[in-house]
Design a protein around this motif. Structure first.
Motif, PDB file in Angstrom:
ATOM      1  N   LEU A 127       0.839  -1.347   0.021  1.00 44.27           N
ATOM      2  CA  LEU A 127       0.002   0.039   0.014  1.00 44.27           C
ATOM      3  C   LEU A 127       0.864   1.219  -0.045  1.00 44.27           C
ATOM      4  CD1 LEU A 127      -2.942  -0.767   2.454  1.00 44.27           C
ATOM      5  CD2 LEU A 127      -2.909  -0.875   0.035  1.00 44.27           C
ATOM      6  N   ALA A 128       1.925   1.380   0.576  1.00 49.40           N
ATOM      7  CA  ALA A 128       2.605   2.537   0.717  1.00 49.40           C
ATOM      8  C   ALA A 128       3.265   3.007  -0.637  1.00 49.40           C
ATOM      9  CB  ALA A 128       4.049   2.222   1.693  1.00 49.40           C
ATOM     10  N   VAL A 129       3.656   1.885  -1.522  1.00 48.02           N
ATOM     11  CA  VAL A 129       3.965   2.128  -3.269  1.00 48.02           C
ATOM     12  C   VAL A 129       2.732   2.906  -3.818  1.00 48.02           C
ATOM     13  CG1 VAL A 129       4.618   1.216  -5.127  1.00 48.02           C
ATOM     14  CG2 VAL A 129       5.435   0.490  -2.813  1.00 48.02           C
ATOM     15  N   ARG A 130       1.496   2.205  -3.343  1.00 46.51           N
ATOM     16  CA  ARG A 130       0.421   2.844  -4.185  1.00 46.51           C
ATOM     17  C   ARG A 130       0.045   4.181  -3.733  1.00 46.51           C
ATOM     18  NH1 ARG A 130      -3.818   0.675  -7.105  1.00 46.51           N
ATOM     19  NH2 ARG A 130      -5.427   2.179  -7.768  1.00 46.51           N
ATOM     20  N   ALA A 131       0.250   4.535  -2.275  1.00 48.57           N
ATOM     21  CA  ALA A 131      -0.009   5.729  -1.603  1.00 48.57           C
ATOM     22  C   ALA A 131       1.100   6.805  -2.163  1.00 48.57           C
ATOM     23  CB  ALA A 131       0.109   5.533  -0.263  1.00 48.57           C
ATOM     24  N   ALA A 132       2.195   6.299  -2.448  1.00 48.42           N
ATOM     25  CA  ALA A 132       3.085   7.439  -2.835  1.00 48.42           C
ATOM     26  C   ALA A 132       2.889   7.840  -4.269  1.00 48.42           C
ATOM     27  CB  ALA A 132       4.519   6.777  -2.868  1.00 48.42           C
ATOM     28  N   GLY A 167      -2.969  10.167  -0.161  1.00 48.28           N
ATOM     29  CA  GLY A 167      -2.688   9.049  -0.984  1.00 48.28           C
ATOM     30  C   GLY A 167      -3.079   7.768  -0.435  1.00 48.28           C
ATOM     31  N   ALA A 168      -2.625   7.821   0.944  1.00 49.90           N
ATOM     32  CA  ALA A 168      -2.939   6.478   1.882  1.00 49.90           C
ATOM     33  C   ALA A 168      -4.409   6.124   1.695  1.00 49.90           C
ATOM     34  CB  ALA A 168      -2.321   6.767   3.102  1.00 49.90           C
ATOM     35  N   VAL A 169      -5.368   7.076   1.782  1.00 54.52           N
ATOM     36  CA  VAL A 169      -6.721   6.865   1.935  1.00 54.52           C
ATOM     37  C   VAL A 169      -7.255   6.262   0.389  1.00 54.52           C
ATOM     38  CG1 VAL A 169      -9.166   7.627   1.811  1.00 54.52           C
ATOM     39  CG2 VAL A 169      -7.439   8.323   3.557  1.00 54.52           C
ATOM     40  N   PRO A 208      -5.075  -3.429  -4.419  1.00 53.60           N
ATOM     41  CA  PRO A 208      -4.858  -4.708  -4.092  1.00 53.60           C
ATOM     42  C   PRO A 208      -3.833  -5.308  -3.041  1.00 53.60           C
ATOM     43  CG  PRO A 208      -3.878  -4.669  -6.240  1.00 53.60           C
ATOM     44  CD  PRO A 208      -4.222  -3.251  -5.932  1.00 53.60           C
ATOM     45  N   ALA A 209      -4.122  -6.431  -2.426  1.00 54.16           N
ATOM     46  CA  ALA A 209      -2.943  -6.803  -1.592  1.00 54.16           C
ATOM     47  C   ALA A 209      -1.991  -7.529  -2.587  1.00 54.16           C
ATOM     48  CB  ALA A 209      -3.662  -8.134  -0.784  1.00 54.16           C
ATOM     49  N   ILE A 210      -0.609  -7.571  -1.934  1.00 52.97           N
ATOM     50  CA  ILE A 210       0.336  -8.250  -2.910  1.00 52.97           C
ATOM     51  C   ILE A 210       0.763  -9.567  -2.002  1.00 52.97           C
ATOM     52  CG2 ILE A 210       1.432  -6.135  -3.543  1.00 52.97           C
ATOM     53  CD1 ILE A 210       3.368  -6.345  -1.279  1.00 52.97           C
ATOM     54  N   GLU A 211       1.231 -10.727  -3.057  1.00 59.99           N
ATOM     55  CA  GLU A 211       1.620 -11.826  -2.691  1.00 59.99           C
ATOM     56  C   GLU A 211       3.425 -12.008  -2.372  1.00 59.99           C
ATOM     57  OE1 GLU A 211       0.204 -14.467  -2.112  1.00 59.99           O
ATOM     58  OE2 GLU A 211      -1.770 -13.944  -2.454  1.00 59.99           O
ATOM     59  N   ARG A 269     -10.896  -5.396   3.899  1.00 57.97           N
ATOM     60  CA  ARG A 269     -10.222  -3.935   3.615  1.00 57.97           C
ATOM     61  C   ARG A 269     -10.689  -2.830   4.684  1.00 57.97           C
ATOM     62  NH1 ARG A 269      -8.226  -1.890  -0.994  1.00 57.97           N
ATOM     63  NH2 ARG A 269      -8.697  -3.988  -1.994  1.00 57.97           N
ATOM     64  N   ILE A 270     -12.024  -3.297   5.421  1.00 58.96           N
ATOM     65  CA  ILE A 270     -12.305  -2.206   6.510  1.00 58.96           C
ATOM     66  C   ILE A 270     -11.584  -2.215   7.622  1.00 58.96           C
ATOM     67  CG2 ILE A 270     -14.024  -3.922   7.702  1.00 58.96           C
ATOM     68  CD1 ILE A 270     -15.859  -1.678   7.830  1.00 58.96           C
ATOM     69  N   ALA A 271     -10.800  -3.374   7.787  1.00 58.35           N
ATOM     70  CA  ALA A 271      -9.707  -3.361   8.892  1.00 58.35           C
ATOM     71  C   ALA A 271      -8.666  -2.542   8.657  1.00 58.35           C
ATOM     72  CB  ALA A 271      -9.457  -4.790   9.267  1.00 58.35           C
ATOM     73  N   LEU A 272      -8.294  -2.022   7.744  1.00 59.37           N
ATOM     74  CA  LEU A 272      -7.339  -1.033   7.416  1.00 59.37           C
ATOM     75  C   LEU A 272      -7.313   0.135   8.216  1.00 59.37           C
ATOM     76  CD1 LEU A 272      -6.925  -1.547   3.497  1.00 59.37           C
ATOM     77  CD2 LEU A 272      -5.191  -2.032   5.454  1.00 59.37           C
ATOM     78  N   ALA A 273      -8.612   0.522   8.563  1.00 64.29           N
ATOM     79  CA  ALA A 273      -8.665   1.805   9.441  1.00 64.29           C
ATOM     80  C   ALA A 273      -7.659   1.384  10.707  1.00 64.29           C
ATOM     81  CB  ALA A 273     -10.009   2.104   9.765  1.00 64.29           C
ATOM     82  N   ARG A 274      -7.765   0.283  11.377  1.00 64.11           N
ATOM     83  CA  ARG A 274      -7.157   0.016  12.516  1.00 64.11           C
ATOM     84  C   ARG A 274      -5.769   0.048  12.325  1.00 64.11           C
ATOM     85  NH1 ARG A 274      -5.494  -4.905  15.237  1.00 64.11           N
ATOM     86  NH2 ARG A 274      -6.718  -6.264  13.704  1.00 64.11           N
ATOM     87  N   ARG A 275      -5.284  -0.497  11.005  1.00 68.65           N
ATOM     88  CA  ARG A 275      -3.743  -0.378  10.763  1.00 68.65           C
ATOM     89  C   ARG A 275      -3.337   0.923  10.454  1.00 68.65           C
ATOM     90  NH1 ARG A 275      -3.461  -5.551  12.551  1.00 68.65           N
ATOM     91  NH2 ARG A 275      -4.144  -7.243  10.703  1.00 68.65           N
ATOM     92  N   ALA A 276      -4.113   1.819   9.832  1.00 71.85           N
ATOM     93  CA  ALA A 276      -3.628   3.036   9.411  1.00 71.85           C
ATOM     94  C   ALA A 276      -3.645   3.856  10.846  1.00 71.85           C
ATOM     95  CB  ALA A 276      -4.839   3.943   8.645  1.00 71.85           C
ATOM     96  N   TYR A 277      -4.660   3.595  11.758  1.00 71.25           N
ATOM     97  CA  TYR A 277      -4.256   4.212  13.109  1.00 71.25           C
ATOM     98  C   TYR A 277      -3.081   3.836  13.813  1.00 71.25           C
ATOM     99  CZ  TYR A 277      -5.685   5.433  17.780  1.00 71.25           C
ATOM    100  OH  TYR A 277      -5.226   6.034  19.160  1.00 71.25           O
ATOM    101  N   GLY A 278      -2.800   2.342  13.641  1.00 67.22           N
ATOM    102  CA  GLY A 278      -1.453   2.247  14.332  1.00 67.22           C
ATOM    103  C   GLY A 278      -0.276   2.749  13.768  1.00 67.22           C
ATOM    104  N   MET A 279      -0.327   2.930  12.243  1.00 68.75           N
ATOM    105  CA  MET A 279       0.690   3.741  11.751  1.00 68.75           C
ATOM    106  C   MET A 279       0.733   5.049  12.117  1.00 68.75           C
ATOM    107  SD  MET A 279       0.512   2.181   7.787  1.00 68.75           S
ATOM    108  CE  MET A 279       0.477   0.283   7.298  1.00 68.75           C
ATOM    109  N   ARG A 280      -0.202   5.916  12.216  1.00 68.66           N
ATOM    110  CA  ARG A 280      -0.065   7.117  12.612  1.00 68.66           C
ATOM    111  C   ARG A 280       0.217   7.251  14.193  1.00 68.66           C
ATOM    112  NH1 ARG A 280       0.717   9.989   8.302  1.00 68.66           N
ATOM    113  NH2 ARG A 280       0.374  12.015   9.622  1.00 68.66           N
ATOM    114  N   ARG A 281      -0.138   6.404  15.054  1.00 72.81           N
ATOM    115  CA  ARG A 281       0.303   6.508  16.500  1.00 72.81           C
ATOM    116  C   ARG A 281       1.619   5.851  16.495  1.00 72.81           C
ATOM    117  NH1 ARG A 281      -2.454   9.010  20.385  1.00 72.81           N
ATOM    118  NH2 ARG A 281      -2.328   7.315  21.741  1.00 72.81           N
ATOM    119  N   GLY A 282       2.221   5.089  15.663  1.00 76.64           N
ATOM    120  CA  GLY A 282       3.508   4.511  15.684  1.00 76.64           C
ATOM    121  C   GLY A 282       3.463   3.396  16.645  1.00 76.64           C
TER     122      GLY A 282
END
Length: 286
Positions: free
Chosen positions: A131-136, A154-156, A163-166, A218-231
């Motif tokens: 996702l970081a690549v697509r966001a950039a 971009g992250a949103v 898509p996810a990556i293998e 995909r809806i669980a990405l909100a929790r991941r994004a929160y974790g990234m912003r909070r470190g």
């Protein structure tokens, strides 16, 4: 005080390289010798008392590597959009304040490891896949108008559409993760994306921090994004995290999904190998 200056004139906060030279002189530099991108090793060997890099996160890695090998203290003037390295080390984001840190007569330095890919590309923050690549990519056309906020938008967009990556991830020659993932981060400081971070990384432990965000709803990405912003991403119980001397990330996915965001620079390869350079860079801090 003699200064060897590496400057990226394309960085957003630099309108005229002469302004950076004048800023350093006003902060106490008696001599400022400028070097172009690609001349980092020459700058480190020039006999300067300090090496200063002015640019974004992608500019810092090569200067950090050269400073580490040359044994010269490195100062950073954060002139990019995200300036994640400066945020990670608590450096001033204001260029005038950063110049005073760079030319302090009683300097404080912090050892920082330099990560290097198998093809010789140095980085200090993180090499991300997914996702970081697509966001950039999504943020690229927005940075001039939105600044660091472009990375959030971009992250949103990436979270809604990418898509996810293998991936297959190997650490120190041993399998670590294999399967679908939203993101994989191979980290030094662990900071990226204009204020995001994977978590409790130590940029001086001689080890890479590797974090995988497994694919899921995909809806669980909100929790991941929160974790990234909070470190605190690496503290989430279902996020694999480990430290290693070497890491290899291979993507078995289509051409559009392949690639890595290496300190903000997009590198379109299917696999990345990295290790920690044996010498640290001594970075001036407040």
């Amino acid at each position: 005080m003699r200064v060897a200056l590496i400057i990226n004139p394309a960085s957003g906060a630099i309108r005229d390289p002469a302004d950076i030279v004048a800023l350093l002189r006003s902060a106490g530099a008696t001599e400022v010798r400028s070097f172009a991108l690609g001349e980092e090793e020459a700058a480190a060997r020039s006999g300067a008392d300090r090496m200063v890099v002015a640019g974004g996160d992608g500019t810092i890695g090569p200067s950090a590597l050269a400073a580490a090998d040359g044994g010269v203290p490195l100062a950073v003037l954060p002139a990019g959009t995200a300036n994640d390295f400066a945020r990670a080390l608590g450096l001033p984001l204001d260029l005038e304040q950063a110049a005073r840190v760079a030319l302090s007569p009683t300097p404080t330095t912090r050892p920082v490891e330099v990560c290097v890919t198998a093809d010789g590309r140095p980085f200090v923050n993180a090499a991300n896949a997914g996702l970081a690549v697509r966001a950039a990519r999504e943020a690229r056309g927005l940075k001039a108008r939105l600044g660091p906020l472009a990375y959030g938008l971009g992250a949103v967009r990436a979270g809604l559409r990418a898509p996810a990556i293998e991936v297959d991830v190997t650490l120190d020659g041993r399998p670590f993760f294999s399967g679908a993932a939203w993101q994989v981060a191979v980290s030094g400081t662990g900071h990226f994306g204009g204020g995001s971070a994977v978590g409790d990384t130590d940029p001086d432990d001689g080890l890479l921090d590797v974090t995988v965000v497994p694919a899921g709803a995909r809806i669980a990405l909100a929790r991941r994004a929160y974790g990234m912003r909070r470190g605190t991403l690496d503290a989430q119980h279902d996020v694999p995290h480990a430290r290693a001397r070497t890491a290899r990330v291979h993507m078995a996915t289509d051409a559009e999904g392949r690639g890595f965001n290496v300190d903000g620079e997009l590198v379109k390869v299917a696999a990345l190998e990295a290790h920690v350079h044996p010498r640290r860079a001594e970075v001036l801090v407040p």
